[in-house]
Enzyme design. Structure first.
Site: not given
Ligand code: UDP
Length: 346
Positions: A154-155, A157, A197, A281-282
């Site tokens: 994804y990134d 891409g 969310v 995971d950022p």
């Molecule tokens: N995350 C979490 N519980 C969940 C889903 C995601 O704690 O049920 C965490 C995930 O590891 C990340 C953050 O929430 O640190 C945001 O994740 P999301 O997948 O929403 O978006 P992205 O990682 O693409 O910013």
């Protein structure tokens, strides 16, 4: 809806969460809209309310394939590319397809824009910053992406898609705008989207354990979908062609804060269950939106509380309606076929 104007927009990915809100906003503005979608993650139900709308048409196809005649033979003034699975579990399910969607799909849509003389907008992502060393992230930050990791499809891409877009711009092959979208939420997210969310709200409403990955101290900044769509439309209408523009809400919070807020708001008795942090995971993410403010006069208006309440209310309503066969007894597949026969709209 307003009376028709001369704008004819193609929205690739228009049956998805953000795409379908963009389709609604363009129609409300008076444009004619053609939606192109493969339903990889988009859902026909997101466009259900547009059945019979004379300025709307739907074409089912994948952007990585040759564009069907129903698209290539039409005239377009604007092409929006929102076609790609965007949630980590979804875009990692078929990483090859994700990469090709961003590279081949964006190339196909850029060529279409070139041929039609249409303005082109790419929805890129804050994921181009990877696990950022600069905080908050400005557009000039070049990012820290692991090109061999599970998020790379994804990134990288999206990074390649940006490259293509700006090459078309430099060579004057297309008039290009690039938005970098930060975490966005709102009604029409899939309950199985897998992002924090939607997961936390659905778990809280169901009384299931709320899953927090890692210790919950990682941060994100969440933008409500109507604000985001407003930013996309302002960017498309603007003269900002000299680089990408961040679109996101700069209010940053930890994942634990988000979960607690949702639990309080829904009055849920769900407990918190900690799970391993996904690879790459950022740690933190927050947009610097100085460029969007200065050049587009844009900033988010919907507060986190308002946005979460609206989103939770929508998910609660979805839970009450029947699935997978909807209230009219029609499966999603049948509904998709019906959309594909949508009213011709030129
Ligand atoms: N995350 C979490 N519980 C969940 C889903 C995601 O704690 O049920 C965490 C995930 O590891 C990340 C953050 O929430 O640190 C945001 O994740 P999301 O997948 O929403 O978006 P992205 O990682 O693409 O910013």
């Amino acid at each position: 809806m307003r009376t028709a104007n001369s704008k004819i927009a193609l929205v690739a990915g228009g049956s998805g969460f953000i795409g379908s809100h963009l389709v609604d906003a363009l129609l409300a503005e008076g444009a004619t809209v053609v939606c192109l979608d493969s339903f990889t993650t988009g859902r026909p139900g997101n466009l259900r309310h547009l059945h019979g709308e004379s300025r709307f048409d739907f074409v089912e196809a994948d952007v990585i394939d040759e564009l069907p005649a129903a698209v290539s033979r039409r005239r377009f003034s604007h092409v929006y590319n929102l076609a790609c699975a965007a949630s980590p579990p979804h875009y990692q399910m078929d990483p090859e397809h994700t990469m090709l969607t961003n590279v081949v799909g964006t190339r196909n849509l850029l060529r279409l824009a070139e041929e039609k003389g249409a303005r082109f907008l790419l929805t890129s992502t804050s994921e181009v910053y990877g696990d950022p060393e600069q905080h908050p992230q400005t557009e000039s930050y070049r990012g820290w992406v692991n090109c061999t990791g599970p998020r790379a499809c994804y990134d990288e891409g999206k990074r390649a898609a940006e490259t293509l877009a700006f090459d078309f711009q430099r060579l004057r092959r297309a008039d290009v705008r690039v938005a970098r979208l930060f975490n966005t939420y709102g009604p029409r997210m899939r309950p199985d989207d897998g992002r924090v969310v939607s997961n936390v709200i659905c778990q809280a409403l169901a009384g299931e354990d709320v899953t927090i990955y890692g210790d919950g101290s990682q941060t994100r900044s969440f933008c409500y979908v109507s604000d985001l769509v407003d930013g996309l439309m302002r960017l498309m209408a603007s003269d900002v062609r000299d680089g990408p523009v961040n679109l996101g809400n700069p209010v940053e919070l930890t994942v634990s804060d988000l979960a607690e807020r949702v639990l309080r708001m829904t009055g849920s008795r769900s407990r918190i269950s900690y799970r391993p942090l996904p690879i790459d995971d950022p740690r933190r993410r927050r947009p610097d939106i100085g460029r969007a403010k200065a050049l587009l006069g844009w900033e988010p208006k919907v507060t986190l509380q308002q946005g979460l309440e609206a989103t939770a209310a929508w998910f609660a309503q979805e839970r009450d309606s029947a699935e997978p066969v909807d209230a009219e007894g029609e499966s999603e597949a049948a509904e998709a076929r019906r959309l594909s026969l949508g009213v011709a709209a030129e």
